[in-house]
Write a protein that holds these residues in place. Structure first.
Motif, PDB file in Angstrom:
ATOM      1  N   LEU A  43       4.625   3.430  -8.896  1.00  0.00           N
ATOM      2  CA  LEU A  43       5.026   4.814  -8.667  1.00  0.00           C
ATOM      3  C   LEU A  43       6.031   4.885  -7.529  1.00  0.00           C
ATOM      4  CD1 LEU A  43       1.406   6.248  -8.606  1.00  0.00           C
ATOM      5  CD2 LEU A  43       2.997   6.433 -10.508  1.00  0.00           C
ATOM      6  N   ARG A  44       6.912   5.848  -7.614  1.00  0.00           N
ATOM      7  CA  ARG A  44       7.832   6.165  -6.519  1.00  0.00           C
ATOM      8  C   ARG A  44       7.534   7.608  -6.101  1.00  0.00           C
ATOM      9  NH1 ARG A  44      12.176   3.687  -4.647  1.00  0.00           N
ATOM     10  NH2 ARG A  44      12.334   2.343  -6.476  1.00  0.00           N
ATOM     11  N   TYR A  45       7.184   7.784  -4.837  1.00  0.00           N
ATOM     12  CA  TYR A  45       6.841   9.104  -4.301  1.00  0.00           C
ATOM     13  C   TYR A  45       7.915   9.598  -3.355  1.00  0.00           C
ATOM     14  CZ  TYR A  45       1.996   9.550  -5.841  1.00  0.00           C
ATOM     15  OH  TYR A  45       0.860   9.726  -6.593  1.00  0.00           O
ATOM     16  N   SER A  46       8.173  10.898  -3.408  1.00  0.00           N
ATOM     17  CA  SER A  46       8.967  11.594  -2.401  1.00  0.00           C
ATOM     18  C   SER A  46       8.017  12.575  -1.732  1.00  0.00           C
ATOM     19  CB  SER A  46      10.134  12.355  -3.038  1.00  0.00           C
ATOM     20  OG  SER A  46      11.032  11.459  -3.608  1.00  0.00           O
ATOM     21  N   LEU A  47       7.770  12.355  -0.448  1.00  0.00           N
ATOM     22  CA  LEU A  47       6.816  13.158   0.315  1.00  0.00           C
ATOM     23  C   LEU A  47       7.539  13.894   1.432  1.00  0.00           C
ATOM     24  CD1 LEU A  47       4.138  10.355   0.866  1.00  0.00           C
ATOM     25  CD2 LEU A  47       4.187  12.026  -0.990  1.00  0.00           C
ATOM     26  N   THR A  48       6.846  14.875   1.984  1.00  0.00           N
ATOM     27  CA  THR A  48       7.293  15.525   3.209  1.00  0.00           C
ATOM     28  C   THR A  48       6.175  15.381   4.234  1.00  0.00           C
ATOM     29  OG1 THR A  48       8.632  17.131   2.009  1.00  0.00           O
ATOM     30  CG2 THR A  48       8.037  17.693   4.264  1.00  0.00           C
ATOM     31  N   ALA A  49       6.503  14.851   5.410  1.00  0.00           N
ATOM     32  CA  ALA A  49       5.540  14.777   6.507  1.00  0.00           C
ATOM     33  C   ALA A  49       5.401  16.182   7.084  1.00  0.00           C
ATOM     34  CB  ALA A  49       6.011  13.799   7.565  1.00  0.00           C
ATOM     35  N   LEU A  50       4.195  16.717   7.082  1.00  0.00           N
ATOM     36  CA  LEU A  50       4.008  18.108   7.482  1.00  0.00           C
ATOM     37  C   LEU A  50       4.250  18.349   8.968  1.00  0.00           C
ATOM     38  CD1 LEU A  50       0.912  19.056   5.295  1.00  0.00           C
ATOM     39  CD2 LEU A  50       3.344  19.481   4.852  1.00  0.00           C
ATOM     40  N   ASP A  51       4.003  17.353   9.820  1.00  0.00           N
ATOM     41  CA  ASP A  51       4.181  17.567  11.253  1.00  0.00           C
ATOM     42  C   ASP A  51       5.647  17.620  11.674  1.00  0.00           C
ATOM     43  OD1 ASP A  51       4.716  14.874  10.854  1.00  0.00           O
ATOM     44  OD2 ASP A  51       3.599  14.194  12.616  1.00  0.00           O
ATOM     45  N   SER A  52       6.529  16.971  10.904  1.00  0.00           N
ATOM     46  CA  SER A  52       7.940  16.918  11.293  1.00  0.00           C
ATOM     47  C   SER A  52       8.888  17.476  10.233  1.00  0.00           C
ATOM     48  CB  SER A  52       8.334  15.460  11.574  1.00  0.00           C
ATOM     49  OG  SER A  52       8.219  14.696  10.379  1.00  0.00           O
ATOM     50  N   ASP A  53       8.357  17.800   9.074  1.00  0.00           N
ATOM     51  CA  ASP A  53       9.144  18.251   7.930  1.00  0.00           C
ATOM     52  C   ASP A  53      10.135  17.163   7.490  1.00  0.00           C
ATOM     53  OD1 ASP A  53       9.339  20.289   6.033  1.00  0.00           O
ATOM     54  OD2 ASP A  53      11.165  21.076   6.944  1.00  0.00           O
ATOM     55  N   LYS A  54       9.815  15.927   7.814  1.00  0.00           N
ATOM     56  CA  LYS A  54      10.667  14.775   7.528  1.00  0.00           C
ATOM     57  C   LYS A  54      10.384  14.246   6.118  1.00  0.00           C
ATOM     58  CE  LYS A  54      11.543  10.941  10.432  1.00  0.00           C
ATOM     59  NZ  LYS A  54      10.960   9.902  11.286  1.00  0.00           N
ATOM     60  N   PRO A  55      11.435  13.960   5.339  1.00  0.00           N
ATOM     61  CA  PRO A  55      11.214  13.374   4.016  1.00  0.00           C
ATOM     62  C   PRO A  55      10.827  11.901   4.128  1.00  0.00           C
ATOM     63  CG  PRO A  55      13.553  13.590   4.420  1.00  0.00           C
ATOM     64  CD  PRO A  55      12.851  14.208   5.597  1.00  0.00           C
ATOM     65  N   ILE A  56       9.919  11.487   3.264  1.00  0.00           N
ATOM     66  CA  ILE A  56       9.483  10.096   3.207  1.00  0.00           C
ATOM     67  C   ILE A  56       9.468   9.697   1.739  1.00  0.00           C
ATOM     68  CG2 ILE A  56       7.557   8.502   3.574  1.00  0.00           C
ATOM     69  CD1 ILE A  56       6.692  10.289   5.909  1.00  0.00           C
ATOM     70  N   SER A  57      10.059   8.561   1.444  1.00  0.00           N
ATOM     71  CA  SER A  57       9.961   8.052   0.083  1.00  0.00           C
ATOM     72  C   SER A  57       9.313   6.674   0.140  1.00  0.00           C
ATOM     73  CB  SER A  57      11.327   7.993  -0.592  1.00  0.00           C
ATOM     74  OG  SER A  57      12.217   7.229   0.140  1.00  0.00           O
ATOM     75  N   LEU A  58       8.488   6.391  -0.832  1.00  0.00           N
ATOM     76  CA  LEU A  58       7.805   5.116  -0.855  1.00  0.00           C
ATOM     77  C   LEU A  58       7.453   4.723  -2.274  1.00  0.00           C
ATOM     78  CD1 LEU A  58       4.102   5.212   0.025  1.00  0.00           C
ATOM     79  CD2 LEU A  58       5.392   7.301   0.178  1.00  0.00           C
ATOM     80  N   ARG A  59       7.263   3.426  -2.434  1.00  0.00           N
ATOM     81  CA  ARG A  59       6.808   2.876  -3.707  1.00  0.00           C
ATOM     82  C   ARG A  59       5.395   2.363  -3.514  1.00  0.00           C
ATOM     83  NH1 ARG A  59      10.305  -1.478  -6.211  1.00  0.00           N
ATOM     84  NH2 ARG A  59       9.278  -0.875  -8.125  1.00  0.00           N
ATOM     85  N   VAL A  60       4.576   2.554  -4.547  1.00  0.00           N
ATOM     86  CA  VAL A  60       3.211   2.059  -4.517  1.00  0.00           C
ATOM     87  C   VAL A  60       2.869   1.424  -5.865  1.00  0.00           C
ATOM     88  CG1 VAL A  60       2.458   3.800  -2.836  1.00  0.00           C
ATOM     89  CG2 VAL A  60       2.116   4.219  -5.267  1.00  0.00           C
ATOM     90  N   ALA A  61       1.994   0.445  -5.810  1.00  0.00           N
ATOM     91  CA  ALA A  61       1.375  -0.114  -7.005  1.00  0.00           C
ATOM     92  C   ALA A  61      -0.078   0.348  -6.968  1.00  0.00           C
ATOM     93  CB  ALA A  61       1.457  -1.632  -7.000  1.00  0.00           C
ATOM     94  N   GLN A  62      -0.545   0.874  -8.058  1.00  0.00           N
ATOM     95  CA  GLN A  62      -1.870   1.488  -8.105  1.00  0.00           C
ATOM     96  C   GLN A  62      -2.689   0.841  -9.227  1.00  0.00           C
ATOM     97  OE1 GLN A  62      -1.991   5.891  -8.271  1.00  0.00           O
ATOM     98  NE2 GLN A  62      -2.744   5.546 -10.338  1.00  0.00           N
ATOM     99  N   PHE A  63      -3.935   0.506  -8.918  1.00  0.00           N
ATOM    100  CA  PHE A  63      -4.838  -0.117  -9.882  1.00  0.00           C
ATOM    101  C   PHE A  63      -6.144   0.680  -9.868  1.00  0.00           C
ATOM    102  CE2 PHE A  63      -2.045  -3.187  -7.933  1.00  0.00           C
ATOM    103  CZ  PHE A  63      -1.455  -3.796  -9.029  1.00  0.00           C
ATOM    104  N   ALA A  64      -6.444   1.327 -10.975  1.00  0.00           N
ATOM    105  CA  ALA A  64      -7.611   2.207 -11.043  1.00  0.00           C
ATOM    106  C   ALA A  64      -8.556   1.761 -12.149  1.00  0.00           C
ATOM    107  CB  ALA A  64      -7.175   3.648 -11.295  1.00  0.00           C
TER     108      ALA A  64
END
Length: 146
Positions: A88-109
């Motif tokens: 997965l590729r996520y685009s997040l916003t850090a709530l304390d700074s309103d800073k954009p963060i993007s990251l990749r994750v591998a998920q196993f469920a």
């Protein structure tokens, strides 16, 4: 054919983080769930291993306290009867700074009776730490070319 458990969990997970609506996700997590998000625990204390539904719900609440999911895309996915793996590729916003963060994750469920029993997530931590620090990390040169 019924809907795969991953799709229900994914929708509930994002609603919990963005809307602080935790009721749906509570019903989709097994009491004895095993959960681990591998990443820099010193910088992000909600990462790491957890055991049990209450501990996992606390992590999800901490994620909701710190981030908003702006967007995510599945780069690849493999579904089994009671399991799922995805990149997965996520685009997040850090709530304390309103800073954009993007990251990749591998998920196993893994699921049992449509409830999450195991979740393992590997985060691209180097990129995440650089974004959190707001600067590039320069590593020493390990090999000599030429």
């Amino acid at each position: 054919m019924t809907e795969h458990s991953l799709w229900r969990f994914s929708r509930a997970f994002h609603r919990a983080i963005n809307d602080r609506h935790f009721e749906d996700i509570e019903t989709l997590i097994d009491e004895d769930v095993e959960w681990a998000i591998y990443g820099p625990i010193d910088m992000f204390p909600f990462l790491g291993a957890r055991q049990g539904k209450a501990a996992v719900l606390q992590v999800i609440r901490q994620l909701a306290d710190n981030f908003r999911v702006r967007r995510f895309e599945r780069e690849s996915i493999m579904l089994g009867v009671d399991s799922a793996s995805s990149m997965l590729r996520y685009s997040l916003t850090a709530l304390d700074s309103d800073k954009p963060i993007s990251l990749r994750v591998a998920q196993f469920a893994q699921f049992r009776a449509e409830r999450l029993v195991s979740m393992r997530v590997l985060v691209d931590t180097f990129d995440l730490v650089e974004q959190a620090l707001g600067r590039a990390i320069h590593l020493p040169r390990m090999t000599r070319v030429g």
